[in-house]
Design a protein around this motif. Structure first.
Motif, PDB file in Angstrom:
ATOM      1  N   PHE A 169      30.748  -5.337 -34.003  1.00 47.28           N
ATOM      2  CA  PHE A 169      29.467  -5.937 -34.372  1.00 47.28           C
ATOM      3  C   PHE A 169      29.177  -5.521 -35.805  1.00 47.28           C
ATOM      4  O   PHE A 169      28.971  -4.342 -36.078  1.00 47.28           O
ATOM      5  CB  PHE A 169      28.365  -5.441 -33.429  1.00 47.28           C
ATOM      6  CG  PHE A 169      27.182  -6.362 -33.358  1.00 47.28           C
ATOM      7  CD1 PHE A 169      26.480  -6.724 -34.493  1.00 47.28           C
ATOM      8  CD2 PHE A 169      26.760  -6.855 -32.147  1.00 47.28           C
ATOM      9  CE1 PHE A 169      25.385  -7.567 -34.419  1.00 47.28           C
ATOM     10  CE2 PHE A 169      25.655  -7.693 -32.054  1.00 47.28           C
ATOM     11  CZ  PHE A 169      24.971  -8.055 -33.202  1.00 47.28           C
ATOM     12  N   SER A 189      24.834 -18.967 -33.256  1.00 48.51           N
ATOM     13  CA  SER A 189      24.047 -18.330 -34.311  1.00 48.51           C
ATOM     14  C   SER A 189      22.572 -18.543 -34.024  1.00 48.51           C
ATOM     15  O   SER A 189      22.158 -19.645 -33.638  1.00 48.51           O
ATOM     16  CB  SER A 189      24.407 -18.914 -35.682  1.00 48.51           C
ATOM     17  OG  SER A 189      23.728 -18.214 -36.694  1.00 48.51           O
ATOM     18  N   TYR A 249      16.116 -14.525 -36.412  1.00 47.19           N
ATOM     19  CA  TYR A 249      15.018 -13.762 -35.823  1.00 47.19           C
ATOM     20  C   TYR A 249      13.846 -14.692 -35.503  1.00 47.19           C
ATOM     21  O   TYR A 249      13.151 -14.497 -34.510  1.00 47.19           O
ATOM     22  CB  TYR A 249      14.562 -12.642 -36.758  1.00 47.19           C
ATOM     23  CG  TYR A 249      15.491 -11.454 -36.739  1.00 47.19           C
ATOM     24  CD1 TYR A 249      15.469 -10.561 -35.679  1.00 47.19           C
ATOM     25  CD2 TYR A 249      16.387 -11.223 -37.780  1.00 47.19           C
ATOM     26  CE1 TYR A 249      16.318  -9.468 -35.643  1.00 47.19           C
ATOM     27  CE2 TYR A 249      17.239 -10.134 -37.755  1.00 47.19           C
ATOM     28  CZ  TYR A 249      17.202  -9.261 -36.685  1.00 47.19           C
ATOM     29  OH  TYR A 249      18.048  -8.183 -36.656  1.00 47.19           O
ATOM     30  N   HIS A 268      21.592 -12.849 -34.457  1.00 48.30           N
ATOM     31  CA  HIS A 268      22.829 -12.726 -33.685  1.00 48.30           C
ATOM     32  C   HIS A 268      23.715 -13.932 -33.959  1.00 48.30           C
ATOM     33  O   HIS A 268      23.261 -15.070 -33.876  1.00 48.30           O
ATOM     34  CB  HIS A 268      22.507 -12.658 -32.194  1.00 48.30           C
ATOM     35  CG  HIS A 268      23.696 -12.407 -31.337  1.00 48.30           C
ATOM     36  ND1 HIS A 268      24.320 -11.183 -31.289  1.00 48.30           N
ATOM     37  CD2 HIS A 268      24.378 -13.210 -30.501  1.00 48.30           C
ATOM     38  CE1 HIS A 268      25.342 -11.252 -30.460  1.00 48.30           C
ATOM     39  NE2 HIS A 268      25.395 -12.476 -29.968  1.00 48.30           N
ATOM     40  N   VAL A 285      28.003 -15.173 -33.265  1.00 49.93           N
ATOM     41  CA  VAL A 285      29.300 -14.868 -32.676  1.00 49.93           C
ATOM     42  C   VAL A 285      30.332 -15.731 -33.387  1.00 49.93           C
ATOM     43  O   VAL A 285      30.203 -16.960 -33.435  1.00 49.93           O
ATOM     44  CB  VAL A 285      29.318 -15.150 -31.156  1.00 49.93           C
ATOM     45  CG1 VAL A 285      30.684 -14.813 -30.566  1.00 49.93           C
ATOM     46  CG2 VAL A 285      28.215 -14.388 -30.448  1.00 49.93           C
ATOM     47  N   MET A 325      30.890 -10.173 -33.733  1.00 53.63           N
ATOM     48  CA  MET A 325      29.462 -10.477 -33.801  1.00 53.63           C
ATOM     49  C   MET A 325      28.933 -10.043 -35.163  1.00 53.63           C
ATOM     50  O   MET A 325      29.399  -9.059 -35.734  1.00 53.63           O
ATOM     51  CB  MET A 325      28.718  -9.762 -32.678  1.00 53.63           C
ATOM     52  CG  MET A 325      29.151 -10.228 -31.306  1.00 53.63           C
ATOM     53  SD  MET A 325      28.274  -9.336 -30.026  1.00 53.63           S
ATOM     54  CE  MET A 325      29.114  -9.945 -28.577  1.00 53.63           C
ATOM     55  N   ALA A 361      25.132  -9.807 -37.550  1.00 55.29           N
ATOM     56  CA  ALA A 361      23.670  -9.931 -37.582  1.00 55.29           C
ATOM     57  C   ALA A 361      23.134  -9.191 -38.800  1.00 55.29           C
ATOM     58  O   ALA A 361      23.799  -8.319 -39.357  1.00 55.29           O
ATOM     59  CB  ALA A 361      23.036  -9.351 -36.323  1.00 55.29           C
ATOM     60  N   CYS A 363      29.782  -3.209 -29.788  1.00 56.84           N
ATOM     61  CA  CYS A 363      28.919  -3.860 -28.810  1.00 56.84           C
ATOM     62  C   CYS A 363      29.641  -3.824 -27.468  1.00 56.84           C
ATOM     63  O   CYS A 363      30.716  -4.399 -27.316  1.00 56.84           O
ATOM     64  CB  CYS A 363      28.614  -5.299 -29.222  1.00 56.84           C
ATOM     65  SG  CYS A 363      27.466  -6.106 -28.100  1.00 56.84           S
ATOM     66  N   GLN A 376      26.032  -0.542 -29.150  1.00 61.51           N
ATOM     67  CA  GLN A 376      25.022  -1.429 -28.587  1.00 61.51           C
ATOM     68  C   GLN A 376      25.478  -1.685 -27.159  1.00 61.51           C
ATOM     69  O   GLN A 376      26.573  -2.200 -26.945  1.00 61.51           O
ATOM     70  CB  GLN A 376      24.952  -2.743 -29.351  1.00 61.51           C
ATOM     71  CG  GLN A 376      24.504  -2.608 -30.777  1.00 61.51           C
ATOM     72  CD  GLN A 376      24.404  -3.957 -31.450  1.00 61.51           C
ATOM     73  OE1 GLN A 376      24.169  -4.971 -30.812  1.00 61.51           O
ATOM     74  NE2 GLN A 376      24.589  -3.964 -32.750  1.00 61.51           N
ATOM     75  N   GLY A 432      27.537 -13.700 -26.113  1.00 60.44           N
ATOM     76  CA  GLY A 432      27.003 -12.442 -26.590  1.00 60.44           C
ATOM     77  C   GLY A 432      25.517 -12.273 -26.321  1.00 60.44           C
ATOM     78  O   GLY A 432      24.885 -11.381 -26.852  1.00 60.44           O
ATOM     79  N   HIS A 433      24.943 -13.140 -25.515  1.00 58.80           N
ATOM     80  CA  HIS A 433      23.522 -13.026 -25.157  1.00 58.80           C
ATOM     81  C   HIS A 433      23.226 -13.945 -23.987  1.00 58.80           C
ATOM     82  O   HIS A 433      23.992 -14.853 -23.679  1.00 58.80           O
ATOM     83  CB  HIS A 433      22.615 -13.384 -26.338  1.00 58.80           C
ATOM     84  CG  HIS A 433      22.556 -14.854 -26.594  1.00 58.80           C
ATOM     85  ND1 HIS A 433      21.591 -15.657 -26.058  1.00 58.80           N
ATOM     86  CD2 HIS A 433      23.405 -15.674 -27.269  1.00 58.80           C
ATOM     87  CE1 HIS A 433      21.828 -16.917 -26.424  1.00 58.80           C
ATOM     88  NE2 HIS A 433      22.912 -16.954 -27.138  1.00 58.80           N
TER      89      HIS A 433
END
Length: 152
Positions: A8, A33, A36, A57, A59, A68, A70, A87, A134, A147-148
């Motif tokens: 990450f 992608s 925030y 975030h 990937v 990853m 950010a 991560c 993380q 990744g989320h």
């Protein structure tokens, strides 16, 4: 999938430029992608306007690897040694708790294990050697690839 480790890359406001560079230099493709500003607003911690367009975030797929990328979280200082983090994703919250508890021994908790809009359990902890992990719980294989979590 029970545990997956992914590099990450934490940027200091230059994640979009890095992503474009890696696309050109390394034939990276962007799998996901999010900025925030795309995340749900937290009224207890409002996001400054100048952070909304920064990458929260992303990937990238580079060859067979996933990386990853950010921009650093608001309020998190840049320091030498935390640009590349590990991560660790797992689909078992119990494992996330166990890893968190083990890694924080003689280490430093940067973000306690907690539920977020994208995961039922997330933490950031530097172990006793200064390596930043993380720890992220994912409840589906699709979420782990991205990744989320897609929906929370």
């Amino acid at each position: 999938m029970t545990v997956q480790l992914t590099a990450f890359l934490m940027m200091d406001g230059k994640a979009k430029q890095a992503i474009e560079f890696y696309k050109e230099a390394l034939d990276a493709s962007v799998l996901f992608s999010q900025t925030y500003g795309d995340a749900p607003e937290n009224p207890e911690s409002p996001l400054p306007a100048n952070r909304r367009d920064l990458v929260a975030h992303a990937v990238l797929k580079i060859g067979m690897a996933t990386v990853m990328v950010a921009d650093r979280l608001p309020g998190r200082p840049h320091r030498s040694g935390n640009q590349v983090q590990i991560c660790m994703t797992t689909d078992e919250k119990e494992k996330a708790i166990r890893y968190y508890e083990a890694l924080k021994q003689e280490g430093q908790v940067e973000m306690p294990l907690q539920q977020t809009h994208f995961s039922p359990g997330v933490a950031i902890v530097a172990d006793k050697f200064g390596i930043v992990f993380q720890i992220v719980t994912m409840t589906s294989e699709e979420a782990a690839i991205r990744g989320h979590q897609k929906d929370r």
